[in-house]
Design an enzyme around this catalytic site. Structure first.
Site, mmCIF file in Angstrom:
data_model
loop_
_atom_site.group_PDB
_atom_site.id
_atom_site.type_symbol
_atom_site.label_atom_id
_atom_site.label_comp_id
_atom_site.label_asym_id
_atom_site.label_seq_id
_atom_site.Cartn_x
_atom_site.Cartn_y
_atom_site.Cartn_z
ATOM 1 N N ASP A 31 13.440 -13.053 -22.249
ATOM 2 C CA ASP A 31 12.461 -12.739 -23.480
ATOM 3 C C ASP A 31 11.064 -13.510 -23.026
ATOM 4 O OD1 ASP A 31 10.025 -12.708 -25.488
ATOM 5 O OD2 ASP A 31 11.764 -11.845 -26.773
ATOM 6 N N SER A 34 5.842 -13.353 -25.437
ATOM 7 C CA SER A 34 4.733 -12.971 -25.377
ATOM 8 C C SER A 34 4.926 -12.895 -26.922
ATOM 9 C CB SER A 34 4.842 -11.791 -24.719
ATOM 10 O OG SER A 34 5.809 -10.619 -25.366
ATOM 11 N N ALA A 81 12.789 -5.579 -25.618
ATOM 12 C CA ALA A 81 11.511 -5.742 -25.533
ATOM 13 C C ALA A 81 10.959 -4.927 -25.163
ATOM 14 C CB ALA A 81 11.660 -6.689 -24.211
ATOM 15 N N LYS A 84 4.375 -3.887 -30.460
ATOM 16 C CA LYS A 84 5.172 -2.721 -31.258
ATOM 17 C C LYS A 84 3.905 -2.899 -32.878
ATOM 18 C CE LYS A 84 6.222 -5.952 -34.097
ATOM 19 N NZ LYS A 84 7.531 -6.948 -35.532
ATOM 20 N N ASN A 99 3.708 -1.749 -20.238
ATOM 21 C CA ASN A 99 5.217 -3.029 -20.753
ATOM 22 C C ASN A 99 5.890 -2.584 -21.119
ATOM 23 O OD1 ASN A 99 5.880 -6.310 -21.512
ATOM 24 N ND2 ASN A 99 5.263 -5.338 -23.365
ATOM 25 N N SER A 124 12.724 4.712 -33.080
ATOM 26 C CA SER A 124 11.360 4.112 -33.699
ATOM 27 C C SER A 124 11.321 5.694 -34.920
ATOM 28 C CB SER A 124 10.079 3.797 -33.559
ATOM 29 O OG SER A 124 9.510 3.585 -35.297
ATOM 30 N N TYR A 149 1.699 3.027 -29.352
ATOM 31 C CA TYR A 149 2.782 3.459 -29.228
ATOM 32 C C TYR A 149 3.763 3.873 -29.617
ATOM 33 C CZ TYR A 149 6.653 0.746 -32.167
ATOM 34 O OH TYR A 149 8.126 -0.028 -32.514
ATOM 35 N N LYS A 153 7.807 5.394 -27.658
ATOM 36 C CA LYS A 153 8.774 5.457 -28.126
ATOM 37 C C LYS A 153 9.401 7.152 -27.698
ATOM 38 C CE LYS A 153 9.064 1.190 -29.352
ATOM 39 N NZ LYS A 153 10.381 0.267 -28.618
ATOM 40 N N PHE A 178 13.523 2.923 -39.345
ATOM 41 C CA PHE A 178 12.419 3.413 -40.170
ATOM 42 C C PHE A 178 11.884 1.415 -40.331
ATOM 43 C CE2 PHE A 178 12.877 7.436 -40.910
ATOM 44 C CZ PHE A 178 13.810 7.903 -40.234
ATOM 45 N N LEU A 200 3.495 -4.362 -43.874
ATOM 46 C CA LEU A 200 3.045 -4.430 -46.087
ATOM 47 C C LEU A 200 3.476 -5.679 -45.977
ATOM 48 C CD1 LEU A 200 2.689 -3.417 -47.595
ATOM 49 C CD2 LEU A 200 4.857 -2.387 -48.072
ATOM 50 N N PHE A 218 -3.447 1.120 -48.912
ATOM 51 C CA PHE A 218 -3.999 2.022 -48.503
ATOM 52 C C PHE A 218 -4.156 3.107 -48.582
ATOM 53 C CE2 PHE A 218 -3.673 -1.227 -44.727
ATOM 54 C CZ PHE A 218 -4.903 -1.898 -44.594
#
Ligand code: NAD
Ligand code: UDP
Length: 338
Positions: A31, A34, A81, A84, A99, A124, A149, A153, A178, A200, A218
């Site tokens: 890791d 970061s 890694a 996100k 990255n 994801s 992002y 994935k 999820f 959230l 929102f």
């Protein structure tokens, strides 16, 4: 088993490392810190009374990877890694593509060189497009993710699928998470976002601890039961155990394979339900106001979890109450994170 965990100091990584150590697997972590702190590794070691072999550095650094693969033997790599933050990825797409995608390519190149053939990848639910109707199952149409992002994935899944097609030994399990929330029940490790949280649950818990004044919800005119967005929130310890089951699954596969699994509870909860549940189970008040919708948010999505139940023998065990209590336990004991 001997497992390499990239991004193992992060939120989901640290909870997964803890579950692996509790089951007496040998864990090595790479890791670059970061988006995390070495303190998470120290606490995981303390909680499990076992040691982690830790390498601080970036998976883009080939010399580091050669050192790690040269000095150790692994059966499987669990690959967390990556960057996100959805909003940041819109502002800095190149840094995300570099990255996340180049990082994964760099890792897989070294895995192939050192003949490490099992990979568990953090994907994801964002890969499912708005065209799909929830609950999403693994065959639901994949769409156009709303951020760079999300694109990373989708692209990484495609890259991994192509590597599997070209290599008769390589095996991949891509886990589509999820909405992971909560913390280990010890309250010693948890989510520690830098700056103002985008998600959230950390936002709610920082309102409860007094770091933030109030929650902005929102949108309240979505086509959902109470008008606020619905998501499938899953306890991070359940998610961590999903990786343990995926590890057992992948080790048993005889042939090259690329397989995706949804990890969720299969149940949607609205933003208002989350606020109410937090208030009820922690006795903390969460002031909120309704504001404009956040661009890109989908009204509702949740997982069809039958495949993970059937093939991984995994299902989420923890309740919304556990998620709220454990989030608060971590937040109140560690108001400033690690
Ligand atoms: P996190 O930021 O807490 O953990 C990621 C870790 O990777 C951090 O410790 C960071 O320091 C490290 N890292 C980043 N780039 C690196 C690099 N190039 N080399 C070495 N280390 C690097 O995030 P998380 O919430 O634990 O997420 C883990 C993975 O799961 C990520 O790939 C993320 O995209 C994916 N995921 C997360 C969620 C979520 O809601 N948290 C949902 C779906 C998928
Ligand atoms: N949300 C909100 N206020 C916030 C953060 C999030 O109302 O400060 C809502 C958001 O619109 C979404 C849900 O909470 O409907 C979950 O958002 P999060 O960013 O945690 O997850 P994701 O949108 O990636 O599923």
């Amino acid at each position: 088993m001997k497992v390499l965990v990239t991004g193992g100091a992060g939120y989901i990584g640290s909870h997964t490392v803890l579950e692996l150590l509790r089951l007496e697997h040998e864990v090595t972590v790479i890791d670059d810190l970061s988006n995390s702190s070495i303190e998470s590794i120290r606490r995981v070691e303390k909680l499990s009374a076992r040691k982690v072999k830790f390498y601080q550095g970036n998976i883009l650094d080939k010399n580091l990877l050669r050192t790690v693969f040269g000095r150790n033997t692994f059966t499987t790599v669990i690959h967390f890694a990556g960057y996100k933050a959805v909003g940041e990825s819109i502002k800095e797409p190149l840094s995300y593509y570099h990255n996340n995608i180049t990082g994964t390519i760099s890792l897989v190149e070294e895995m192939l060189k050192y003949r490490v053939h099992n990979l568990i990848f953090s994907s994801s639910a964002t890969v499912y497009g708005s065209a799909s109707v929830p609950p999403y199952n693994e065959n639901s149409e994949l769409g156009q993710p709303t951020s760079p992002y999300g694109q990373t994935k989708l692209i990484i899944e495609q890259v991994l699928q192509d590597v599997v097609s070209s290599n008769s030994d390589f095996k991949v399990s891509s886990l589509r998470y999820f909405n992971p929330i909560g913390a280990d029940e010890s309250g010693e490790i948890g989510e520690d976002p830098k700056g103002i949280p985008n998600n959230l649950m950390p936002f709610i818990s920082q309102v409860a601890s007094g770091k933030l004044d109030k929650l902005s919800i929102f949108g309240s005119d979505y086509k959902t039961e109470d008008g606020t967005c619905e998501r499938d929130y899953v306890h991070v310890t359940d998610l961590a155990n999903g990786h343990v089951n995926a590890l057992n699954w992948i080790e048993k596969q005889k042939l090259s394979v690329f397989e995706v699994f949804n990890l969720g509870t299969g149940k949607p909860s609205s933003v208002l339900q989350m606020v109410n549940s937090f208030q009820q189970h922690t006795k903390q008040r969460i002031p909120f106001e309704i504001v404009d919708k956040r661009p890109g948010d989908l009204a509702a999505f949740w997982a069809d979890v039958n495949k993970a139940e059937r093939d991984l023998n995994w299902s989420a065990k923890k309740s919304l109450r556990n998620m709220m209590e454990d989030t608060w336990n971590w937040q109140k004991n560690n108001p400033n994170g690690y």
